[in-house]
Design an enzyme around this catalytic site. Structure first.
Site, PDB file in Angstrom:
ATOM      1  N   LYS A  13       0.900  -1.077   0.038  1.00 23.47           N
ATOM      2  CA  LYS A  13       0.008   0.093   0.019  1.00 23.47           C
ATOM      3  C   LYS A  13       0.794   1.306  -0.011  1.00 23.47           C
ATOM      4  O   LYS A  13       0.779   2.217  -0.853  1.00 23.47           O
ATOM      5  CB  LYS A  13      -0.990   0.061   1.296  1.00 23.47           C
ATOM      6  CG  LYS A  13      -1.857  -1.140   1.417  1.00 23.47           C
ATOM      7  CD  LYS A  13      -2.720  -1.036   2.556  1.00 23.47           C
ATOM      8  CE  LYS A  13      -1.965  -0.958   4.083  1.00 23.47           C
ATOM      9  NZ  LYS A  13      -1.365  -2.365   4.137  1.00 23.47           N
ATOM     10  N   ARG A  88     -10.410   1.009   7.910  1.00 25.98           N
ATOM     11  CA  ARG A  88     -10.102  -0.740   8.469  1.00 25.98           C
ATOM     12  C   ARG A  88     -11.399  -1.308   8.941  1.00 25.98           C
ATOM     13  O   ARG A  88     -11.418  -2.327   9.258  1.00 25.98           O
ATOM     14  CB  ARG A  88      -9.124  -0.640   9.436  1.00 25.98           C
ATOM     15  CG  ARG A  88      -7.814  -0.408   8.359  1.00 25.98           C
ATOM     16  CD  ARG A  88      -6.525  -0.988   9.283  1.00 25.98           C
ATOM     17  NE  ARG A  88      -5.462  -0.212   8.969  1.00 25.98           N
ATOM     18  CZ  ARG A  88      -4.197  -0.292   8.878  1.00 25.98           C
ATOM     19  NH1 ARG A  88      -3.902  -1.747   9.318  1.00 25.98           N
ATOM     20  NH2 ARG A  88      -3.092   0.216   8.381  1.00 25.98           N
ATOM     21  N   ARG A 160      10.998  -1.751  11.453  1.00 26.69           N
ATOM     22  CA  ARG A 160       9.861  -1.515  12.199  1.00 26.69           C
ATOM     23  C   ARG A 160       9.527  -2.539  13.462  1.00 26.69           C
ATOM     24  O   ARG A 160       9.710  -3.620  13.100  1.00 26.69           O
ATOM     25  CB  ARG A 160       8.206  -1.214  11.430  1.00 26.69           C
ATOM     26  CG  ARG A 160       8.025   0.087  11.079  1.00 26.69           C
ATOM     27  CD  ARG A 160       6.861   0.303  10.182  1.00 26.69           C
ATOM     28  NE  ARG A 160       5.631  -0.495  10.484  1.00 26.69           N
ATOM     29  CZ  ARG A 160       4.265  -0.594   9.644  1.00 26.69           C
ATOM     30  NH1 ARG A 160       4.436  -0.068   8.684  1.00 26.69           N
ATOM     31  NH2 ARG A 160       3.391  -1.380  10.330  1.00 26.69           N
TER      32      ARG A 160
HETATM   33  P1  AP5 Z   1       4.907  -1.493   2.067  1.00 23.12           P
HETATM   34  O1  AP5 Z   1       4.421  -0.728   0.698  1.00 23.12           O
HETATM   35  O2  AP5 Z   1       5.567  -1.034   2.877  1.00 23.12           O
HETATM   36  O3  AP5 Z   1       3.639  -2.294   2.558  1.00 23.12           O
HETATM   37  P2  AP5 Z   1       2.228  -1.933   3.182  1.00 23.12           P
HETATM   38  O4  AP5 Z   1       0.975  -2.423   2.289  1.00 23.12           O
HETATM   39  O5  AP5 Z   1       2.166  -0.464   3.327  1.00 23.12           O
HETATM   40  O6  AP5 Z   1       2.334  -2.557   4.457  1.00 23.12           O
HETATM   41  P3  AP5 Z   1       2.173  -1.945   6.102  1.00 23.12           P
HETATM   42  O7  AP5 Z   1       2.877  -2.952   7.127  1.00 23.12           O
HETATM   43  O8  AP5 Z   1       2.821  -0.611   6.018  1.00 23.12           O
HETATM   44  O9  AP5 Z   1       0.688  -2.032   6.275  1.00 23.12           O
HETATM   45  P4  AP5 Z   1      -0.035  -1.990   7.613  1.00 23.12           P
HETATM   46  O10 AP5 Z   1      -1.437  -2.008   7.385  1.00 23.12           O
HETATM   47  O11 AP5 Z   1       0.257  -3.367   8.592  1.00 23.12           O
HETATM   48  O12 AP5 Z   1       0.774  -0.989   8.662  1.00 23.12           O
HETATM   49  P5  AP5 Z   1       0.296   0.413   8.973  1.00 23.12           P
HETATM   50  O13 AP5 Z   1       1.581   1.266   8.873  1.00 23.12           O
HETATM   51  O14 AP5 Z   1      -1.016   1.025   8.113  1.00 23.12           O
HETATM   52  O15 AP5 Z   1       5.848  -2.883   1.505  1.00 23.12           O
HETATM   53  C1  AP5 Z   1       6.166  -4.065   2.305  1.00 23.12           C
HETATM   54  C2  AP5 Z   1       7.683  -4.204   1.798  1.00 23.12           C
HETATM   55  O16 AP5 Z   1       7.600  -4.827   0.465  1.00 23.12           O
HETATM   56  C3  AP5 Z   1       8.790  -2.913   1.623  1.00 23.12           C
HETATM   57  O17 AP5 Z   1       9.769  -3.361   1.724  1.00 23.12           O
HETATM   58  C4  AP5 Z   1       8.627  -2.946  -0.083  1.00 23.12           C
HETATM   59  O18 AP5 Z   1       9.728  -2.481  -0.430  1.00 23.12           O
HETATM   60  C5  AP5 Z   1       8.306  -4.107  -0.487  1.00 23.12           C
HETATM   61  N1  AP5 Z   1       7.418  -4.248  -1.549  1.00 23.12           N
HETATM   62  C6  AP5 Z   1       6.193  -3.283  -1.910  1.00 23.12           C
HETATM   63  N2  AP5 Z   1       5.612  -3.701  -2.928  1.00 23.12           N
HETATM   64  C7  AP5 Z   1       6.300  -4.862  -3.576  1.00 23.12           C
HETATM   65  C8  AP5 Z   1       6.419  -5.404  -4.737  1.00 23.12           C
HETATM   66  N3  AP5 Z   1       5.354  -5.535  -5.514  1.00 23.12           N
HETATM   67  N4  AP5 Z   1       7.499  -6.835  -4.990  1.00 23.12           N
HETATM   68  C9  AP5 Z   1       8.317  -6.811  -3.985  1.00 23.12           C
HETATM   69  N5  AP5 Z   1       8.525  -6.020  -2.854  1.00 23.12           N
HETATM   70  C10 AP5 Z   1       7.543  -5.291  -2.656  1.00 23.12           C
HETATM   71  O19 AP5 Z   1      -0.555   0.355  10.516  1.00 23.12           O
HETATM   72  C11 AP5 Z   1       0.491   0.239  11.335  1.00 23.12           C
HETATM   73  C12 AP5 Z   1      -0.298   0.112  12.879  1.00 23.12           C
HETATM   74  O20 AP5 Z   1      -1.246   1.260  13.010  1.00 23.12           O
HETATM   75  C13 AP5 Z   1      -1.405  -0.947  12.671  1.00 23.12           C
HETATM   76  O21 AP5 Z   1      -0.896  -2.173  13.130  1.00 23.12           O
HETATM   77  C14 AP5 Z   1      -2.436  -0.241  13.778  1.00 23.12           C
HETATM   78  O22 AP5 Z   1      -1.944  -0.321  15.024  1.00 23.12           O
HETATM   79  C15 AP5 Z   1      -2.566   1.028  13.321  1.00 23.12           C
HETATM   80  N6  AP5 Z   1      -3.401   1.546  12.510  1.00 23.12           N
HETATM   81  C16 AP5 Z   1      -3.133   2.149  11.199  1.00 23.12           C
HETATM   82  N7  AP5 Z   1      -3.992   2.630  10.506  1.00 23.12           N
HETATM   83  C17 AP5 Z   1      -5.104   2.385  11.297  1.00 23.12           C
HETATM   84  C18 AP5 Z   1      -6.609   2.157  11.319  1.00 23.12           C
HETATM   85  N8  AP5 Z   1      -7.137   2.913  10.107  1.00 23.12           N
HETATM   86  N9  AP5 Z   1      -7.425   1.882  12.334  1.00 23.12           N
HETATM   87  C19 AP5 Z   1      -6.886   1.415  13.502  1.00 23.12           C
HETATM   88  N10 AP5 Z   1      -5.655   1.336  13.547  1.00 23.12           N
HETATM   89  C20 AP5 Z   1      -4.598   1.660  12.522  1.00 23.12           C
HETATM   90 MG    MG Z   2       2.491   1.038   4.829  1.00 22.99          MG
END
Ligand code: AP5
Ligand code: MG
Length: 228
Positions: A13, A88, A160
């Protein structure tokens, strides 16, 4: 245009939203990045949210909704937003719909990036973030030019803490439990587009842009055909 990116932890994402917000000239809003920025700034919000994030739990809706909606109301968001990691839950969906309606807007597309769990684990295992602006790298799939240093701003890269162990297990479990209702909601509104997230970063981006271009044509929006 207002677009949502839906995907499991590691689905890409953040990677796609960064590229797309440049191509579309609309603002990227990542709820996770906003929470992490609050920690770095030692903001009041961090005191209330860090415990949930450290455990891999969802932050309560009341805190999340007000944080994201206040960004959407800012002038930089008037051209549209690319939401990454929000909404979410159904209450988050409802709050978003209401806030957009006030300005005569609505979500245009909800793009879902399914990725097999084994691939997600490989991506998260090697993921690196930069301290200054949370630029995203991967030790193998998207390495920085100089090990441990961000190509774009020279800041140090870090892993992270919630990318391993029990917090990661909880994040994956919560995603696969909460998301079907979200997908059903946008499918019923004919806004859901599913794009295979298990392709190269460039191919995923092309596929997303293709969907956006098709949508623009159908709706006769003033957005010109976007190419890479
Ligand atoms: P990356 O693009 O970083 O993946 P991502 O989908 O952004 O994954 P996240 O782990 O950030 O999602 P998440 O939803 O768990 O965390 P968030 O920060 O939103 O890609 C991942 C890796 O793969 C990178 O190294 C990249 O280089 C590589 N990659 C990407 N695409 C690729 C491809 N096509 N091929 C090969 N490699 C690739 O949330 C964190 C925390 O915040 C949650 O756990 C929760 O506690 C809180 N939170 C956030 N939003 C909410 C909400 N709406 N409600 C409640 N709590 C929330
Ligand atoms: Mg992310």
């Amino acid at each position: 245009m207002d677009i949502i990116l839906i995907g499991a932890p590691g689905a890409g994402k953040g990677t796609q939203a960064t590229l797309l917000s440049q191509a579309l000239a609309i603002r990227h809003i990542s709820s996770g990045d906003l929470f992490r920025k609050a920690f770095d700034d030692k903001a009041e919000l961090a005191l209330q949210t860090q415990k949930y994030i450290d455990l891999g739990e969802l932050v309560p809706d009341a805190l999340t909704v007000s944080m994201v909606l206040s960004c959407i109301e800012e002038p930089q968001s008037t051209r549209g937003v690319l939401l990454d990691g929000y909404p979410r839950t159904l209450p988050q969906v409802q709050a978003l719909d209401t806030a957009l309606q006030v300005n005569g807007r609505e979500i245009d597309l909800a793009i879902y990036l399914p990725v097999p769990q084994g691939i997600l684990l490989k991506r998260l295992d090697g993921r690196l973030f930069c301290h200054a602006h949370q630029h995203i790298y991967h030790a193998r799939f998207k390495p920085p030019k100089v090990s441990g240093i961000c190509d774009l701003d020279g800041s140090q890269l870090y892993q992270r803490a919630d990318d391993k162990g029990e917090p990661l297990r909880r994040r994956l479990l919560i995603f696969f439990t909460e998301t079907p209702q979200l997908l059903d909601h946008y499918r019923a509104q004919k806004k859901l587009r599913e794009i295979d997230g298990n392709q190269s970063i460039e191919l995923v981006q092309k596929a997303i842009l293709h969907q956006i271009n098709e949508y623009s044509r159908e709706k006769n929006t003033d957005i010109k055909e976007i190419t890479l």
